[in-house]
Design a protein around this motif. Sequence first.
Motif, PDB file in Angstrom:
ATOM      1  N   THR A  31     -45.386 106.515 -24.456  1.00  0.00           N
ATOM      2  CA  THR A  31     -44.708 107.666 -24.415  1.00  0.00           C
ATOM      3  C   THR A  31     -45.230 108.821 -25.317  1.00  0.00           C
ATOM      4  N   LEU A  32     -45.851 108.360 -26.339  1.00  0.00           N
ATOM      5  CA  LEU A  32     -46.508 109.267 -27.218  1.00  0.00           C
ATOM      6  C   LEU A  32     -48.135 109.335 -27.514  1.00  0.00           C
ATOM      7  N   GLY A  33     -48.725 108.645 -26.182  1.00  0.00           N
ATOM      8  CA  GLY A  33     -49.996 108.775 -26.171  1.00  0.00           C
ATOM      9  C   GLY A  33     -50.829 107.625 -26.529  1.00  0.00           C
ATOM     10  N   CYS A  34     -50.036 106.427 -27.039  1.00  0.00           N
ATOM     11  CA  CYS A  34     -50.663 105.417 -27.970  1.00  0.00           C
ATOM     12  C   CYS A  34     -51.056 104.429 -26.782  1.00  0.00           C
ATOM     13  N   LYS A  35     -51.925 103.747 -27.286  1.00  0.00           N
ATOM     14  CA  LYS A  35     -52.427 102.501 -26.432  1.00  0.00           C
ATOM     15  C   LYS A  35     -52.881 101.223 -27.300  1.00  0.00           C
ATOM     16  N   ARG A  36     -52.868 100.065 -26.760  1.00  0.00           N
ATOM     17  CA  ARG A  36     -53.278  99.000 -27.504  1.00  0.00           C
ATOM     18  C   ARG A  36     -54.819  99.248 -27.655  1.00  0.00           C
ATOM     19  N   PHE A  37     -55.224  98.822 -29.096  1.00  0.00           N
ATOM     20  CA  PHE A  37     -56.535  99.166 -29.478  1.00  0.00           C
ATOM     21  C   PHE A  37     -57.294  97.954 -29.735  1.00  0.00           C
ATOM     22  N   MET A  38     -56.710  96.806 -30.369  1.00  0.00           N
ATOM     23  CA  MET A  38     -57.251  95.554 -30.860  1.00  0.00           C
ATOM     24  C   MET A  38     -56.216  94.645 -30.348  1.00  0.00           C
ATOM     25  N   GLU A  39     -56.697  93.456 -30.334  1.00  0.00           N
ATOM     26  CA  GLU A  39     -55.803  92.234 -30.078  1.00  0.00           C
ATOM     27  C   GLU A  39     -56.454  90.861 -30.779  1.00  0.00           C
ATOM     28  N   HIS A  40     -55.832  90.280 -31.486  1.00  0.00           N
ATOM     29  CA  HIS A  40     -55.980  89.185 -32.395  1.00  0.00           C
ATOM     30  C   HIS A  40     -55.113  88.235 -32.208  1.00  0.00           C
ATOM     31  N   PRO A  41     -55.188  86.777 -32.058  1.00  0.00           N
ATOM     32  CA  PRO A  41     -54.131  85.730 -32.143  1.00  0.00           C
ATOM     33  C   PRO A  41     -52.987  85.978 -32.897  1.00  0.00           C
ATOM     34  N   GLY A  42     -51.900  86.619 -32.405  1.00  0.00           N
ATOM     35  CA  GLY A  42     -50.692  86.567 -33.232  1.00  0.00           C
ATOM     36  C   GLY A  42     -50.649  88.162 -33.658  1.00  0.00           C
ATOM     37  N   ALA A  43     -51.403  89.146 -33.259  1.00  0.00           N
ATOM     38  CA  ALA A  43     -51.244  90.611 -33.759  1.00  0.00           C
ATOM     39  C   ALA A  43     -51.891  91.440 -32.786  1.00  0.00           C
ATOM     40  N   ILE A  44     -51.337  92.476 -32.775  1.00  0.00           N
ATOM     41  CA  ILE A  44     -51.770  93.707 -31.733  1.00  0.00           C
ATOM     42  C   ILE A  44     -51.833  95.047 -32.357  1.00  0.00           C
ATOM     43  N   ALA A  45     -52.747  95.781 -32.248  1.00  0.00           N
ATOM     44  CA  ALA A  45     -52.829  97.229 -33.016  1.00  0.00           C
ATOM     45  C   ALA A  45     -52.632  98.061 -31.844  1.00  0.00           C
ATOM     46  N   TYR A  46     -51.832  99.226 -32.095  1.00  0.00           N
ATOM     47  CA  TYR A  46     -51.841 100.251 -31.392  1.00  0.00           C
ATOM     48  C   TYR A  46     -52.423 101.721 -31.832  1.00  0.00           C
ATOM     49  N   GLY A  47     -52.735 102.717 -31.276  1.00  0.00           N
ATOM     50  CA  GLY A  47     -53.097 104.010 -31.743  1.00  0.00           C
ATOM     51  C   GLY A  47     -53.506 104.837 -30.681  1.00  0.00           C
ATOM     52  N   LYS A  48     -54.172 105.955 -31.064  1.00  0.00           N
ATOM     53  CA  LYS A  48     -54.530 107.136 -30.223  1.00  0.00           C
ATOM     54  C   LYS A  48     -55.978 107.007 -30.178  1.00  0.00           C
ATOM     55  N   GLN A  49     -56.649 106.993 -31.650  1.00  0.00           N
ATOM     56  CA  GLN A  49     -58.100 106.984 -31.623  1.00  0.00           C
ATOM     57  C   GLN A  49     -58.638 105.781 -32.527  1.00  0.00           C
ATOM     58  N   TYR A  50     -57.741 105.162 -33.221  1.00  0.00           N
ATOM     59  CA  TYR A  50     -57.911 103.824 -33.827  1.00  0.00           C
ATOM     60  C   TYR A  50     -56.933 102.966 -34.142  1.00  0.00           C
ATOM     61  N   PRO A  51     -56.944 101.814 -34.496  1.00  0.00           N
ATOM     62  CA  PRO A  51     -55.798 100.849 -34.735  1.00  0.00           C
ATOM     63  C   PRO A  51     -54.982 101.389 -36.032  1.00  0.00           C
ATOM     64  N   GLU A  52     -53.977 102.004 -35.918  1.00  0.00           N
ATOM     65  CA  GLU A  52     -53.288 102.201 -36.992  1.00  0.00           C
ATOM     66  C   GLU A  52     -51.820 101.731 -37.044  1.00  0.00           C
ATOM     67  N   PHE A  53     -51.342 101.140 -36.085  1.00  0.00           N
ATOM     68  CA  PHE A  53     -50.064 100.221 -36.029  1.00  0.00           C
ATOM     69  C   PHE A  53     -49.941  99.052 -35.326  1.00  0.00           C
TER      70      PHE A  53
END
Length: 133
Positions: A31-53
Amino acid sequence: MDNNPSILSHVSIGTNDFERAIAFYDAVLPTLGCKRFMEHPGAIAYGKQYPEFWVGTPFDGQPATVGNGTHIGFIAPTKEAVHAFYEAALAAGGKDDGAPGGRPDYSEPYYGCFVRDPDGHKIEAAFSYEQLE
């Protein structure tokens, strides 16, 4: 030269139910224009241009806990995005912690909402006319 406007590399929160947390953030952050950026076992990162959350299970194997007084604020591009974030969060299992609206105690053009994610983390989406300047 670094064009990254953020002062933080990233923010990570823990979860005790990884699949539930990922389903929640997969529904809410677009809803804020974010998407999944990276995935590791047990962790996923979201962001717009880079993995920040990041959302993940605690590295030490202990239960994830919520920080009292801690919240994560996301930038919303419009007031409508604040409402979409709030509605998506409630539909995905979040709990209301402050419906969308003006927050004159913060500043006159500030407009936001607060939600607790399924693990109890306080998250916010906020729009300010100052963003447009």
